[in-house]
Design an enzyme around this catalytic site. Sequence first.
Site, PDB file in Angstrom:
ATOM      1  N   ASP A  82      37.377  38.354  44.709  1.00  0.00           N
ATOM      2  CA  ASP A  82      35.909  38.355  44.727  1.00  0.00           C
ATOM      3  C   ASP A  82      35.376  37.047  45.326  1.00  0.00           C
ATOM      4  O   ASP A  82      34.194  36.966  45.662  1.00  0.00           O
ATOM      5  CB  ASP A  82      35.302  38.617  43.334  1.00  0.00           C
ATOM      6  CG  ASP A  82      35.915  37.799  42.229  1.00  0.00           C
ATOM      7  OD1 ASP A  82      37.089  37.402  42.350  1.00  0.00           O
ATOM      8  OD2 ASP A  82      35.229  37.549  41.227  1.00  0.00           O
ATOM      9  N   TYR A 191      30.834  37.458  29.339  1.00  0.00           N
ATOM     10  CA  TYR A 191      31.734  36.948  30.381  1.00  0.00           C
ATOM     11  C   TYR A 191      32.840  36.102  29.742  1.00  0.00           C
ATOM     12  O   TYR A 191      34.025  36.251  30.050  1.00  0.00           O
ATOM     13  CB  TYR A 191      30.905  36.117  31.359  1.00  0.00           C
ATOM     14  CG  TYR A 191      31.642  35.671  32.585  1.00  0.00           C
ATOM     15  CD1 TYR A 191      31.594  36.422  33.759  1.00  0.00           C
ATOM     16  CD2 TYR A 191      32.370  34.495  32.597  1.00  0.00           C
ATOM     17  CE1 TYR A 191      32.265  36.004  34.896  1.00  0.00           C
ATOM     18  CE2 TYR A 191      33.034  34.073  33.716  1.00  0.00           C
ATOM     19  CZ  TYR A 191      32.973  34.832  34.871  1.00  0.00           C
ATOM     20  OH  TYR A 191      33.642  34.404  35.990  1.00  0.00           O
TER      21      TYR A 191
HETATM   22 FE1  FEO Z   1      35.348  35.788  39.892  1.00  0.00          FE
HETATM   23 FE2  FEO Z   1      38.540  35.153  38.844  1.00  0.00          FE
HETATM   24  O1  FEO Z   1      37.216  35.791  39.997  1.00  0.00           O
END
Ligand code: FEO
Length: 395
Positions: A82, A191
């Site tokens: 990402d 998160y």
């Molecule tokens: Fe947002 Fe570990 O990648």
Amino acid sequence: MKPIEIVKGIYWVGAVDWNIRDFHGYSTPQGTTYNAYLILDDKVTLIDTVKKEFADRLLDNIAQIIDPKKIDYVISNHTEMDHSGGLPRVMHKIGEDKPLYCSKMGQKNLALHFPEKWNYQPVENGGVLNLGKRTLTFLETRMLHWPDSMFSYVKEEELLFSSDAFGQHYAGPERFDDQMGEAIWPQAMKYFANILLLYAPLVLQLVEKVTQMGLAIRTICPDHGIIWRKDPAKIINAYGEWSRQKPKKKAVIVYDTMWQSTQKLAEAIAAGLDQTGTEAKPLHLRAHHRSDVITEILDAGAVLVGSPTMNNGLFPTVMDFLTYLKGLKPNKKIAAAFGSYGWSGEAVKLINKELEEIKFELIDPGLKIKFVPGPQEIEDAFQLGQKVGQALEKL
Ligand code: FEO
């Protein structure tokens, strides 16, 4: 989303992913962002890239500020795709020979993702790169959350590029904490619970080290979500608190059900907990995503897991959840199993085995009932809830 100047000469140039709803098994009902940053200095520097399919958006954002070919350095704080997926497109555009700074593990891992022979410049922990008016200091943060992870710190601006740490999966027009207010905190906590909980002891060490070093931090720029500029200490302190996992007087009752018998037990357990003044959260696994359940478990003192016996085993969603929970290694908690069965009745025993492997403390052998709970079984479930609530009071 257009580029935004964070402090003079440093820009957010990333991409907003409004549509992603599943981030490798983590539900993202509010999407996410892939944050990349551009520093204009004698050496123009790009910090991280974006997911592959957003690479053109990144280059368009950069082009609104400067010709991308004028980028001198690229920093890769983290290899996960990402943030690195856009690298081939970016390097092709700016020049394949431009120096690419990363940790030593970053070089190894990037080489295992991309065949290109880029001009890797591996950096040491504490290494410094002069950009002109500013310097970048690299801080290795191994296993937060990959072996290659590192932070990059701009001393002159007291600004930290923190890679995945302090991020949130949130897509919106806001770029800063002061534009979001309290609304960002559930996403920040979720998160942490899903990405960093496994590494909580390392997070705690890092938070303590940063505090001891007296590292001045005015702005934190994570790779996802909003930038912390109003009160960056607040998210650092929250990471310390979440890492300690101090249990509240709270019990999560996570379960699935076939014909509502296990659900009736869950509800009776919740009533028993409630009677002791314990916050009870009954969460049906087909109504609550595993990533939301783990967020609720982060600050809970007790976890009760319920499953009907299905085909001599656990209901599939319960096994899925227990696998996920085991991988994230939460701190020790009080636990118990429950469930309805028809003839063989293995579920409670199987849950107990998993809970013991997670190193939770089994407070009860478990409650298993045949077919549909009657008044006595409902009372037994109520008493199990009370027992857990009373044990939590003693913690
Ligand atoms: Fe947002 Fe570990 O990648």
